[in-house]
Design a protein around this motif. Structure first.
Motif, PDB file in Angstrom:
ATOM      1  N   PRO A  58      -4.530  11.665  -1.217  1.00 33.70           N
ATOM      2  CA  PRO A  58      -5.414  10.899  -0.413  1.00 33.70           C
ATOM      3  C   PRO A  58      -7.035  11.174  -0.451  1.00 33.70           C
ATOM      4  O   PRO A  58      -7.962  10.302  -0.462  1.00 33.70           O
ATOM      5  CB  PRO A  58      -5.149  11.103   1.002  1.00 33.70           C
TER       6      PRO A  58
ATOM      7  N   THR B  70       2.419   1.589  -3.410  1.00 36.98           N
ATOM      8  CA  THR B  70       1.552   1.859  -4.598  1.00 36.98           C
ATOM      9  C   THR B  70       0.668   3.200  -4.386  1.00 36.98           C
ATOM     10  O   THR B  70       0.013   3.544  -5.458  1.00 36.98           O
ATOM     11  CB  THR B  70       0.618   0.720  -4.896  1.00 36.98           C
ATOM     12  N   THR B  71       0.725   3.820  -3.437  1.00 35.03           N
ATOM     13  CA  THR B  71      -0.163   4.824  -3.143  1.00 35.03           C
ATOM     14  C   THR B  71       0.997   6.139  -3.376  1.00 35.03           C
ATOM     15  O   THR B  71       0.498   7.308  -3.018  1.00 35.03           O
ATOM     16  CB  THR B  71      -0.905   5.139  -1.600  1.00 35.03           C
ATOM     17  N   GLU B  72       2.282   5.920  -3.194  1.00 31.74           N
ATOM     18  CA  GLU B  72       3.222   7.128  -3.176  1.00 31.74           C
ATOM     19  C   GLU B  72       2.824   8.088  -4.156  1.00 31.74           C
ATOM     20  O   GLU B  72       2.686   7.655  -5.519  1.00 31.74           O
ATOM     21  CB  GLU B  72       4.531   6.327  -3.238  1.00 31.74           C
TER      22      GLU B  72
ATOM     23  N   ALA C 228       0.790  -1.114  -0.021  1.00 38.77           N
ATOM     24  CA  ALA C 228      -0.158   0.041  -0.076  1.00 38.77           C
ATOM     25  C   ALA C 228       0.810   1.147   0.108  1.00 38.77           C
ATOM     26  O   ALA C 228       0.599   2.299  -0.640  1.00 38.77           O
ATOM     27  CB  ALA C 228      -0.971   0.076   1.272  1.00 38.77           C
TER      28      ALA C 228
ATOM     29  N   LEU D  62       0.138   9.789  -4.424  1.00 37.67           N
ATOM     30  CA  LEU D  62      -1.788   9.935  -4.740  1.00 37.67           C
ATOM     31  C   LEU D  62      -1.852  10.968  -3.847  1.00 37.67           C
ATOM     32  O   LEU D  62      -1.526  10.938  -2.642  1.00 37.67           O
ATOM     33  CB  LEU D  62      -1.981   8.705  -4.927  1.00 37.67           C
TER      34      LEU D  62
ATOM     35  N   LEU E 200      -8.329   9.655  -3.589  1.00 38.37           N
ATOM     36  CA  LEU E 200      -8.621   8.181  -3.236  1.00 38.37           C
ATOM     37  C   LEU E 200      -9.897   8.035  -2.521  1.00 38.37           C
ATOM     38  O   LEU E 200     -10.624   7.140  -2.843  1.00 38.37           O
ATOM     39  CB  LEU E 200      -7.537   7.403  -2.441  1.00 38.37           C
TER      40      LEU E 200
END
Length: 160
Positions: free
Chosen positions: A138, A132-134, A129, A136, A141
């Motif tokens: 929040p 893969t979310t670096e 997590a 992005l 999301l």
């Protein structure tokens, strides 16, 4: 999602941009589901588990529950969750205990061995997590999650 369904969804093109965007989103969700399942099985494999076994263990991590309740939470059939629960019990990752509220519907609870496997899977997932979310946002999301939740509620209202 099968190629046949994807093809069928593309055949439903309309003049309405919202319908086209909806169809494209549903296609993307199907493809994402396939990747999430493959990744989940990959994370679970080193602990000797599968994504299905991981999901059932996670459902009883905090509190024991009857198989029917677990199935309802996961959106699976009781029979499929029963099969997974029985395998977890056979491998001593979970156990059944009496349910004071219902004589026949025993409670499934995680064992210390199951908890250790679950924690290893959760740690690997947390690392995934983070990777893969670096970068992005929040808030984006959260908006995506809210939009998918709303679509789910609307689709569920269409079920017979």
């Amino acid at each position: 999602m099968s190629d046949k369904l994807t093809t069928r969804q593309h055949a439903v093109k309309s003049a309405d941009r919202t319908c086209d965007a909806y169809s494209a989103l549903i296609d993307q969700v199907g493809r994402l589901t396939n990747v999430v399942e493959a990744i989940g099985n990959g994370i679970a494999r080193p602990t000797g588990q599968s994504l299905a076994r991981w999901q059932v263990l996670a459902e009883v991590e905090e509190e024991a529950a009857p198989v029917g309740t677990i199935a309802c939470r996961l959106g699976h059939t009781r029979q499929s969750v029963q099969r997974v629960a029985d395998l977890l019990v056979a491998d001593e990752l979970a156990r059944y205990r009496p349910n004071p509220a219902h004589q026949r519907a025993k409670l499934l609870e995680v064992t210390p061995t199951g908890r250790a496997a679950l924690h290893r899977m959760q740690a690997a997932y947390a690392q995934l997590a983070l990777r893969t979310t670096e970068g992005l946002d929040p808030e984006r999301l959260e908006l995506a999650r809210e939009t998918l939740g709303e679509l789910q509620r609307r689709l569920e209202s269409e079920l017979p």
